[in-house]
Design a protein around this motif. Structure first.
Motif, PDB file in Angstrom:
ATOM      1  N   ILE A   1       8.709  15.316 -14.744  1.00 50.95           N
ATOM      2  CA  ILE A   1       8.107  14.325 -13.975  1.00 50.95           C
ATOM      3  C   ILE A   1       9.169  13.737 -13.068  1.00 50.95           C
ATOM      4  CG2 ILE A   1       6.786  12.270 -14.021  1.00 50.95           C
ATOM      5  CD1 ILE A   1       5.543  13.019 -16.685  1.00 50.95           C
ATOM      6  N   ARG A   2       9.003  13.836 -11.834  1.00 45.94           N
ATOM      7  CA  ARG A   2       9.988  13.352 -10.880  1.00 45.94           C
ATOM      8  C   ARG A   2       9.284  12.025 -10.250  1.00 45.94           C
ATOM      9  NH1 ARG A   2      12.285  18.392  -7.556  1.00 45.94           N
ATOM     10  NH2 ARG A   2      13.562  16.807  -6.763  1.00 45.94           N
ATOM     11  N   LYS A   3       9.800  11.209  -9.459  1.00 40.57           N
ATOM     12  CA  LYS A   3       9.470  10.013  -8.697  1.00 40.57           C
ATOM     13  C   LYS A   3       9.963  10.021  -7.473  1.00 40.57           C
ATOM     14  CE  LYS A   3       8.478   7.322 -12.956  1.00 40.57           C
ATOM     15  NZ  LYS A   3       7.287   7.132 -12.927  1.00 40.57           N
ATOM     16  N   PHE A   4       8.884   9.856  -6.595  1.00 41.18           N
ATOM     17  CA  PHE A   4       9.351   9.880  -5.026  1.00 41.18           C
ATOM     18  C   PHE A   4       8.512   8.714  -4.488  1.00 41.18           C
ATOM     19  CE2 PHE A   4      10.207  14.010  -5.950  1.00 41.18           C
ATOM     20  CZ  PHE A   4      11.126  14.782  -5.108  1.00 41.18           C
ATOM     21  N   ALA A   5       9.168   8.002  -3.403  1.00 46.35           N
ATOM     22  CA  ALA A   5       8.380   6.651  -2.894  1.00 46.35           C
ATOM     23  C   ALA A   5       8.225   6.870  -1.350  1.00 46.35           C
ATOM     24  CB  ALA A   5       9.219   5.547  -2.965  1.00 46.35           C
ATOM     25  N   ALA A   6       7.287   6.365  -0.814  1.00 46.94           N
ATOM     26  CA  ALA A   6       7.084   6.251   0.597  1.00 46.94           C
ATOM     27  C   ALA A   6       7.059   4.934   1.099  1.00 46.94           C
ATOM     28  CB  ALA A   6       6.042   7.112   1.021  1.00 46.94           C
ATOM     29  N   ILE A   7       7.521   4.429   1.946  1.00 40.32           N
ATOM     30  CA  ILE A   7       7.571   2.931   2.577  1.00 40.32           C
ATOM     31  C   ILE A   7       7.059   3.133   3.957  1.00 40.32           C
ATOM     32  CG2 ILE A   7       8.399   0.962   3.354  1.00 40.32           C
ATOM     33  CD1 ILE A   7      10.681   1.416   1.190  1.00 40.32           C
TER      34      ILE A   7
ATOM     35  N   ILE B   1       2.914  -3.902   5.149  1.00 41.13           N
ATOM     36  CA  ILE B   1       3.815  -2.654   4.814  1.00 41.13           C
ATOM     37  C   ILE B   1       3.452  -2.250   3.404  1.00 41.13           C
ATOM     38  CG2 ILE B   1       6.198  -2.475   4.353  1.00 41.13           C
ATOM     39  CD1 ILE B   1       6.842  -4.775   6.386  1.00 41.13           C
ATOM     40  N   ARG B   2       3.415  -0.862   3.159  1.00 40.58           N
ATOM     41  CA  ARG B   2       3.089  -0.364   1.831  1.00 40.58           C
ATOM     42  C   ARG B   2       4.289   0.396   1.093  1.00 40.58           C
ATOM     43  NH1 ARG B   2      -0.597   0.473   5.574  1.00 40.58           N
ATOM     44  NH2 ARG B   2      -2.680  -0.613   5.328  1.00 40.58           N
ATOM     45  N   LEU B   3       4.188   0.253  -0.015  1.00 48.56           N
ATOM     46  CA  LEU B   3       5.254   1.113  -0.918  1.00 48.56           C
ATOM     47  C   LEU B   3       4.140   1.849  -1.923  1.00 48.56           C
ATOM     48  CD1 LEU B   3       7.918   1.856  -2.237  1.00 48.56           C
ATOM     49  CD2 LEU B   3       7.509  -0.247  -3.604  1.00 48.56           C
ATOM     50  N   LEU B   4       4.538   3.195  -1.501  1.00 46.53           N
ATOM     51  CA  LEU B   4       3.625   3.992  -2.636  1.00 46.53           C
ATOM     52  C   LEU B   4       4.774   4.817  -3.548  1.00 46.53           C
ATOM     53  CD1 LEU B   4       1.403   5.722  -3.361  1.00 46.53           C
ATOM     54  CD2 LEU B   4       1.586   7.126  -1.534  1.00 46.53           C
ATOM     55  N   ILE B   5       4.537   4.746  -4.589  1.00 44.17           N
ATOM     56  CA  ILE B   5       5.365   5.478  -5.672  1.00 44.17           C
ATOM     57  C   ILE B   5       4.553   6.516  -6.199  1.00 44.17           C
ATOM     58  CG2 ILE B   5       6.835   5.243  -7.860  1.00 44.17           C
ATOM     59  CD1 ILE B   5       7.364   2.515  -7.078  1.00 44.17           C
TER      60      ILE B   5
ATOM     61  N   ILE C   1      -6.232   9.006   1.621  1.00 38.25           N
ATOM     62  CA  ILE C   1      -4.833   9.749   2.049  1.00 38.25           C
ATOM     63  C   ILE C   1      -4.478   9.245   3.433  1.00 38.25           C
ATOM     64  CG2 ILE C   1      -5.225  11.665   0.386  1.00 38.25           C
ATOM     65  CD1 ILE C   1      -5.914  13.328   3.026  1.00 38.25           C
ATOM     66  N   GLY C   2      -3.247   9.100   3.601  1.00 35.59           N
ATOM     67  CA  GLY C   2      -2.578   8.600   4.910  1.00 35.59           C
ATOM     68  C   GLY C   2      -1.211   9.123   5.088  1.00 35.59           C
ATOM     69  N   LEU C   3      -0.652   8.256   5.847  1.00 35.94           N
ATOM     70  CA  LEU C   3       0.806   8.391   6.223  1.00 35.94           C
ATOM     71  C   LEU C   3       1.625   8.463   5.022  1.00 35.94           C
ATOM     72  CD1 LEU C   3       2.871   8.564   8.460  1.00 35.94           C
ATOM     73  CD2 LEU C   3       3.186   6.509   8.585  1.00 35.94           C
ATOM     74  N   ALA C   4       1.621   7.537   4.252  1.00 35.44           N
ATOM     75  CA  ALA C   4       2.424   7.382   3.025  1.00 35.44           C
ATOM     76  C   ALA C   4       2.270   8.573   2.030  1.00 35.44           C
ATOM     77  CB  ALA C   4       2.237   6.298   2.080  1.00 35.44           C
ATOM     78  N   ASP C   5       1.165   9.105   2.051  1.00 35.48           N
ATOM     79  CA  ASP C   5       0.905  10.432   1.264  1.00 35.48           C
ATOM     80  C   ASP C   5       1.620  11.536   1.748  1.00 35.48           C
ATOM     81  OD1 ASP C   5      -1.472   9.488  -0.746  1.00 35.48           O
ATOM     82  OD2 ASP C   5      -1.896   8.792   1.121  1.00 35.48           O
ATOM     83  N   GLY C   6       1.507  11.640   3.164  1.00 38.23           N
ATOM     84  CA  GLY C   6       2.049  12.731   3.951  1.00 38.23           C
ATOM     85  C   GLY C   6       3.680  12.545   3.876  1.00 38.23           C
TER      86      GLY C   6
ATOM     87  N   ILE D   1       2.055  -1.017  -3.405  1.00 38.92           N
ATOM     88  CA  ILE D   1       2.135  -2.349  -3.201  1.00 38.92           C
ATOM     89  C   ILE D   1       1.966  -2.569  -1.567  1.00 38.92           C
ATOM     90  CG2 ILE D   1       3.601  -4.206  -3.280  1.00 38.92           C
ATOM     91  CD1 ILE D   1       4.829  -2.473  -5.918  1.00 38.92           C
ATOM     92  N   ARG D   2       1.079  -3.650  -1.614  1.00 37.85           N
ATOM     93  CA  ARG D   2       0.937  -4.155   0.134  1.00 37.85           C
ATOM     94  C   ARG D   2       1.322  -5.395   0.394  1.00 37.85           C
ATOM     95  NH1 ARG D   2      -3.253  -6.086   2.963  1.00 37.85           N
ATOM     96  NH2 ARG D   2      -3.722  -5.261   4.955  1.00 37.85           N
ATOM     97  N   VAL D   3       2.149  -5.499   1.360  1.00 33.77           N
ATOM     98  CA  VAL D   3       2.346  -6.952   1.884  1.00 33.77           C
ATOM     99  C   VAL D   3       2.206  -6.790   3.380  1.00 33.77           C
ATOM    100  CG1 VAL D   3       4.243  -8.429   1.993  1.00 33.77           C
ATOM    101  CG2 VAL D   3       4.364  -6.695   0.402  1.00 33.77           C
ATOM    102  N   PRO D   4       1.323  -8.018   3.521  1.00 37.13           N
ATOM    103  CA  PRO D   4       0.682  -8.280   5.014  1.00 37.13           C
ATOM    104  C   PRO D   4       1.685  -8.846   6.033  1.00 37.13           C
ATOM    105  CG  PRO D   4      -0.134  -9.912   3.429  1.00 37.13           C
ATOM    106  CD  PRO D   4       0.690  -8.913   2.730  1.00 37.13           C
TER     107      PRO D   4
END
Length: 293
Positions: free
Chosen positions: A3-9, A16-20, A280-285, A39-42
């Motif tokens: 199990i590896r962990k990747f993140a997208a901001i 602003i979103r952080l997807l792990i 699904i969106g930019l962070a998933d891509g 996590i989403r910060v407006p």
């Protein structure tokens, strides 16, 4: 099993979103991607960028604190790799490059400012093709705060993609001319005719919220009729009532209406009667791009 962990901001114009993501590798089985945290910060960078032309000191401070907190969270989660992308707000801010340098110096997070074409190509690298049937056409619509990306799929193939300077924050601040709407209408109608079997695939926080409000199950599309009725219902309410009676967040209660208008316009001009909302969106891509490249 590994199990590896990747993140997208995803540094957007509204939030602003952080997807792990957990990326699960098993011998003899396809790699699977499972969302671990979102996590989403407006921060709403677009209000500075589109109106003042640059990111103010106050907004920069909020952005810096957000990036520092994201850096700490990625360390806590044990993230192996990350990608941070900024879209139209930082792209158009006169001091966008300076902001990126400041963030890197203060938080260690490297931000790439991407153009609309790059944004659309990253989005196209998601699981969109798993949702597409070869016997019809699809218009993928990703509505952001500062721009909206449109991508056309026909018989399972990506035919065309274009980004337009129209988004929820721009519309709220009366920054979208009629000519932009006309340009989008012409572009969409040039790719479809009355015989086309078209369905929309929608992404972005607003269409996800609308789908949740509809009470439909995951995988069930929204109908044009329902979305049109919901748009008029929301538009008839005062901003405060959308918060107190519907339970919408402050930064969602205003942008949800222009977002619905964009989706309705796209559906009308393409002749689509269904809007699929696969979340699904930019962070998933970005996660997929990180892993496969």
């Amino acid at each position: 099993m590994i199990i590896r962990k990747f993140a997208a901001i995803d540094i957007g114009s509204n939030a602003i979103r952080l997807l792990i993501n957990n990326v699960i590798e098993q011998k003899g089985k396809p790699t699977t991607f499972k969302k671990s945290e979102l996590i989403r910060v407006p921060v709403r960078l677009g209000e500075d960028s589109f109106i003042k032309g640059e990111i103010s000191e106050g907004t920069l401070n909020r952005l810096t604190k957000t990036m520092k907190s994201f850096d700490l969270l990625m360390q806590v989660y044990g993230v192996e790799k990350y990608m941070a992308c900024a879209t139209s707000a930082l792209r158009e801010a006169n001091n966008g490059r300076e902001v990126v340098e400041h963030i890197y110096k203060d938080s260690g997070i490297k931000i790439d400012i991407i153009d609309g074409k790059k944004e659309a190509s990253i989005i196209a690298s998601t699981d969109l093709k798993d949702l597409i049937n070869n016997d019809r056409s699809y218009l993928y619509v990703d509505v952001g705060g500062g721009s909206t990306e449109f991508t056309i799929f026909d018989q399972g193939n990506l035919i065309s993609s274009k980004s337009f300077k129209i988004g929820t924050v721009r519309i709220l601040n009366d920054l979208v001319k009629d000519s932009v709407w006309d340009e989008i209408k012409e572009w969409i109608m040039s790719h479809f005719n009355k015989e086309s079997k078209v369905e929309i695939i929608g992404s972005g926080g607003n269409i996800n919220k609308l789908h949740k409000m509809s009470g439909r199950k995951v995988g069930q599309p929204l109908s044009f009729i329902w979305l049109n009725a919901q748009y008029h219902f929301l538009n008839s309410m005062e901003y405060d009532d959308r918060i107190s009676e519907l339970g919408l967040n402050q930064d969602r209660a205003d942008v949800i209406i222009p977002a619905a208008k964009i989706f309705l316009s796209a559906a009308k001009w393409s002749g689509a009667k269904k809007i699929h909302v696969p979340k699904i969106g930019l962070a998933d891509g970005m996660i997929k791009t990180l892993y496969y490249q």
